[in-house]
Design a protein around this motif. Structure first.
Motif, mmCIF file in Angstrom:
data_model
loop_
_atom_site.group_PDB
_atom_site.id
_atom_site.type_symbol
_atom_site.label_atom_id
_atom_site.label_comp_id
_atom_site.label_asym_id
_atom_site.label_seq_id
_atom_site.Cartn_x
_atom_site.Cartn_y
_atom_site.Cartn_z
ATOM 1 N N VAL A 438 -4.410 27.704 14.530
ATOM 2 C CA VAL A 438 -4.192 26.777 13.449
ATOM 3 C C VAL A 438 -4.816 25.135 13.641
ATOM 4 O O VAL A 438 -5.507 24.859 12.778
ATOM 5 C CB VAL A 438 -2.708 26.548 12.937
ATOM 6 N N LEU A 439 -4.675 24.909 14.873
ATOM 7 C CA LEU A 439 -5.359 23.440 14.948
ATOM 8 C C LEU A 439 -6.922 23.569 15.015
ATOM 9 O O LEU A 439 -7.402 22.605 14.652
ATOM 10 C CB LEU A 439 -4.879 22.885 16.494
ATOM 11 N N ALA A 440 -7.266 24.671 15.592
ATOM 12 C CA ALA A 440 -8.824 24.835 15.367
ATOM 13 C C ALA A 440 -9.253 24.655 14.009
ATOM 14 O O ALA A 440 -10.685 24.451 13.778
ATOM 15 C CB ALA A 440 -9.286 26.205 16.231
ATOM 16 N N ALA A 470 2.898 27.224 9.571
ATOM 17 C CA ALA A 470 2.174 28.109 9.890
ATOM 18 C C ALA A 470 2.323 29.032 11.045
ATOM 19 O O ALA A 470 2.246 30.222 10.989
ATOM 20 C CB ALA A 470 0.504 27.614 9.694
ATOM 21 N N VAL A 471 2.884 28.444 12.218
ATOM 22 C CA VAL A 471 3.082 29.134 13.454
ATOM 23 C C VAL A 471 4.229 29.817 13.043
ATOM 24 O O VAL A 471 4.385 30.953 13.365
ATOM 25 C CB VAL A 471 3.177 28.086 14.481
ATOM 26 N N ILE A 472 5.339 29.354 12.345
ATOM 27 C CA ILE A 472 6.518 30.003 12.175
ATOM 28 C C ILE A 472 6.115 31.491 11.278
ATOM 29 O O ILE A 472 6.776 32.322 11.437
ATOM 30 C CB ILE A 472 7.534 29.296 11.069
ATOM 31 N N GLN A 473 5.264 31.171 10.209
ATOM 32 C CA GLN A 473 4.731 32.272 9.418
ATOM 33 C C GLN A 473 4.053 33.272 10.232
ATOM 34 O O GLN A 473 4.572 34.617 10.108
ATOM 35 C CB GLN A 473 3.818 32.073 8.417
ATOM 36 N N VAL A 474 3.133 33.059 11.234
ATOM 37 C CA VAL A 474 2.517 33.940 12.078
ATOM 38 C C VAL A 474 3.324 34.735 13.120
ATOM 39 O O VAL A 474 3.239 35.823 13.237
ATOM 40 C CB VAL A 474 1.259 33.286 12.878
ATOM 41 N N VAL A 475 4.268 33.797 13.445
ATOM 42 C CA VAL A 475 5.239 34.687 14.602
ATOM 43 C C VAL A 475 5.967 35.681 13.644
ATOM 44 O O VAL A 475 6.196 36.611 14.335
ATOM 45 C CB VAL A 475 6.009 33.546 15.388
#
Length: 831
Positions: A438-440, A470-475
């Motif tokens: 996401v940071l990329a 976004a991290v929560i969704q991806v996980v």
């Protein structure tokens, strides 16, 4: 405000928010979670009870007492006093005569009422019938004995001093599969005729079995009562102790069911956590209003505690009822292969639903929700949720709850730790990779080149604007997709490997008593018949005499099986390499050349006898004591039906001791004459037919696999719920983004492009990580849980990427299409 008034306020809040739909997502997630867990608990409990009932058919009873002397009347009276049905049998070898012919046969005298479990089948008058014990004066002979003595129904057969009438052909005995020496022709008679035969003499080698059957509680009470009264040489048998092959199949089934339940728990927890996050994001301003009205933080916390306790209790009760209904439908489908309706579930699954709901909300939802009590009154003037410090209680409580539920459902604390460690490692790795990805994305330019797709760039940029969301969704999506892959592809691989552990071409013949000088002759017999000669394994009889210098005394063991093992002699063998299918669980197996004296011990028997890696053990072989250290522990696939040994040693140590050889091979039914030719050429050989045992084990494995298949479908529903909850959890943020874009002039086509790009990016990344995670979880489960060979499906990552992109886009599009159609002014005014 009094406590009762706050309680009434909590109920009014719950009612109002349920009607308004504010608690719908959380209530539905909790309801489905409890339904899934309750379904698994009910179904696994009933299936395990049914399979245990079917497995008892291999004993012809629920419990069998086995001794070399007749059982005293007190044992029968004790069983009948507990309401148990009782039957008896006496089994021994003896000569049977018919005219001028005579042959050795295994005689089995059974009492009226036999069998208590299972089915006894005979052929009479050309028809196959289900029967009980033969009537007094009659006998049933199997096909081998009828052929050898040239008999037919109605003829006379002489057993000792008693002449019996052949009343039919014995086709199937439920407990014959557990008699290793069922290769001898068999004759069954009524126990009332046994005394008249005159064969029961002092020193006769007769196995007397007292069989009981009844309710599980009564059987358990009887077993406990007789444990201290067993005479010397007697033992209690159940199906798992009778044959290690059956035990291995049932143990793997329990772990398969536990794996399914563990995935259901993890997915349900993820769904509840996502729903809680959405609820918290929408209700912090209501808490600020309550603080303005004078409620203290403690009173606010109490309001939410009561609200969620009621929610959990109602969802738990409704979910338990729904779970029972769901498993009832599955049981209806399963009755055909279970042979009837399985037993009713025990009390524990009924209590598990409400308890699971309370644990899930208490461990995963209540701690983060309780943080709202610290929202200050001035927050009512803010638009965004005030910053709050991280809560360590919530993740710690979640881990504890997950560990407790998993340990219970898997039934093995160590296995649960391995599964949780694999899941925790997967979540941590996914979180790190998702954050880095996401940071990329922030480095991507928003301005599209001429002819570029602006919608896709904005869709990808939306993920980078809220990195933690976004991290929560991806996980969350990775967990759901990993479950889908585990429950489809990996499930098929695991069950396929399990079924392959009892392959179609598994050996069904064992040959024992091969002398060293006969090895070449045996190989020649196979070659002349066009068959590949099997491996011949040396075998010597030995008695375990010391462990770390301490004499082995059977009486010092509290466990009944340990006492029996300490009393008996072991079959020892030697070889220079690890046997096929064996896996070293501790230590190291010796190299092929120049190995010093040492032992390799099967893991299960080592645990039973208290033997650890590095212990010095000694065996007495024909008066010579051989002492060495245990340098490896092995896991042995007993259900493979290959030749295996509890204890192995390197070659050239006690190989000079007199030994015989043993082998196993597969012989199709139409080639039975080959076994006869082998015995005719080498009369000292004993060919043991384990085909009956093999068929029983394969049948148990197939029935268990079907149960696992059905239960995987329940966990699959929980995985789909996680996907839905992950997308619904960010609905409000997407509403605002879409409203702002539309206010700035974006067309519906561009909005669809933005949303589709965001979904595809989320799904592709989550699917790729889920494929890698499913491969890892499948490998850990295969090796650590089921003692199956390590395997890895190289197509899982690619399949995960494609599945994630497609499933997330299809699942999220209906929800996000509604978002795209929402009027922007409605959203902006609310914000």
């Amino acid at each position: 405000m009094s406590a009762f008034s706050r309680f009434l306020l909590s109920l009014r809040m719950a009612r109002r928010e349920l009607i308004a739909g504010e608690l719908t997502v959380l209530a539905l997630a909790l309801f489905v979670a409890v339904t899934a867990m309750a379904s698994v608990a009910f179904f696994s409990d009933r299936i395990e009870r049914a399979l245990t009932r079917q497995a008892t058919q291999l004993l012809a009873a629920d419990l069998v007492l086995n001794a070399d002397t007749p059982w005293a009347a007190g044992f029968r009276a004790g069983a009948k006093a507990r309401g148990l049905a009782v039957a008896e049998s006496a089994t021994f070898p003896s000569m049977v005569l018919a005219g001028d012919s005579a042959t050795l046969a295994t005689l089995k005298a059974v009492s009226d009422g036999y069998p208590l479990r299972g089915e006894l089948a005979v052929r009479q008058g050309g028809a196959v019938k289900r029967a009980a014990a033969p009537k007094s004066g009659n006998a049933w002979l199997d096909a081998r004995l009828l052929l050898k003595l040239n008999l037919k129904p109605g003829d006379a057969v002489v057993v000792g001093n008693k002449t019996l009438t052949v009343a039919g052909e014995l086709l199937r005995e439920p407990d014959a599969a557990l008699d290793l020496y069922n290769f001898v022709p068999r004759l069954m008679l009524n126990r009332a005729d046994l005394a008249a035969t005159g064969l029961v003499q002092e020193g006769s080698r007769i196995r007397w079995r007292l069989m009981v059957a009844g309710s599980p509680a009564a059987v358990a009470d009887f077993r406990k009562a007789v444990a201290a009264q067993l005479p010397a040489g007697a033992r209690v048998e159940n199906v798992e102790e009778a044959r290690p092959e059956i035990k291995a199949a049932l143990e793997r089934a329990r772990r398969f069911l536990g794996l399914t339940a563990m995935l259901t728990v993890a997915l349900s927890a993820a769904a509840v956590a996502l729903a809680v996050r959405r609820y918290l994001a929408r209700h912090w301003q209501a808490v600020a209003v309550l603080r303005c009205l004078g409620l203290t933080s403690r009173e606010v916390g109490g309001l939410f505690t009561v609200l969620f306790f009621v929610l959990a209790l109602v969802a738990g009760l409704l979910g338990t009822a729904a779970g029972f209904g769901a498993q009832a439908l599955l049981v209806k489908l399963a009755e055909g292969w279970l042979g009837g309706a399985p037993p009713a579930p025990g009390p524990l699954p009924w209590a598990m639903g409400p308890a699971a709901a309370l644990l899930l909300l208490g461990g995963l939802a209540l701690p983060p929700l309780m943080t709202v009590r610290r929202v200050p009154a001035v927050a009512v003037l803010r638009v965004e949720l005030p910053a709050r410090r991280p809560e360590w209680l919530a993740p710690l409580a979640a881990i504890f709850v997950l560990l407790a539920l998993t340990a219970y459902l898997v039934g093995d604390a160590l296995a649960a730790l391995w599964l949780l460690a694999a899941l925790a490692a997967f979540l941590a790795a996914v979180g790190v990779v998702a954050l880095g990805s996401v940071l990329a994305l922030r480095r991507l330019p928003l301005v599209a080149p001429r002819g570029g797709r602006l919608g896709w760039r904005y869709g990808v940029a939306n993920l980078a604007r809220r990195p933690w969301l976004a991290v929560i969704q991806v996980v969350a999506l990775s967990v759901g997709l990993m479950a889908l892959l585990t429950l489809t592809v990996v499930r098929a691989d695991l069950i396929g490997a399990w079924r392959a552990s009892v392959p179609v071409d598994a050996p069904n013949k064992f040959v024992i008593n091969i002398q060293p000088e006969q090895r070449e002759t045996v190989a020649d017999l196979f070659a002349l018949d066009g068959r590949k000669a099997p491996e011949l394994s040396p075998m010597v009889r030995a008695r375990l005499v010391t462990i770390n210098g301490k004499a082995v005394r059977p009486a010092s063991y509290g466990d009944e099986r340990a006492r029996r093992l300490a009393e008996r002699e072991f079959n020892l063998s030697w070889r220079d390499s690890l046997p096929d299918g064996n896996r070293v669980s501790a230590g190291r197996f010796w190299d092929a050349d120049g190995a010093k004296p040492q032992f390799s011990v099967e893991k299960g028997i080592a645990e039973t006898l208290g033997i650890r890696l590095g212990d010095a053990i000694a065996f007495d072989i024909a008066g010579s004591v051989y002492k060495a250290r245990v340098t490896s522990l092995r896991e042995v696939p007993w259900d493979s039906f290959r030749v295996n040994f509890f204890v192995l040693a390197p070659p050239d140590w006690f190989s000079r001791q007199p030994a015989s050889y043993i082998t196993s091979f597969r012989l199709p039914p139409e080639d039975e004459a080959f076994a006869n030719r082998m015995v005719e050429r080498l009369p000292n050989l004993t060919v043991i037919d384990v085909g009956v045992i093999l068929d029983e084990v394969r049948g148990v494995v197939d029935r268990l696999a079907q149960a696992v298949e059905a239960m995987f479908m329940l966990a699959l529903a929980a995985g789909i719920l996680v996907l839905w909850a992950a997308l619904a959890a960010t609905r409000d943020e997407r509403l605002f983004d879409v409203a702002l874009l539309r206010a700035l002039g974006a067309s519906r086509r561009q909005l669809r492009s933005v949303l589709l790009a965001e979904l595809a990016c989320l799904g592709g990344l989550a699917g790729l990580l889920a494929g890698l995670g499913a491969a890892a979880v499948g490998s850990v489960a295969a090796v650590r849980l089921f003692n199956l060979p390590f395997f890895a499906n190289p197509w899982l990552p690619l399949l995960g990427w494609a599945l994630g992109t497609l499933v997330v886009a299809l699942a999220g599009w209906p929800l996000l299409r509604k978002v795209a159609r929402t009027a922007p002014m409605t959203v902006l005014r609310r914000e």
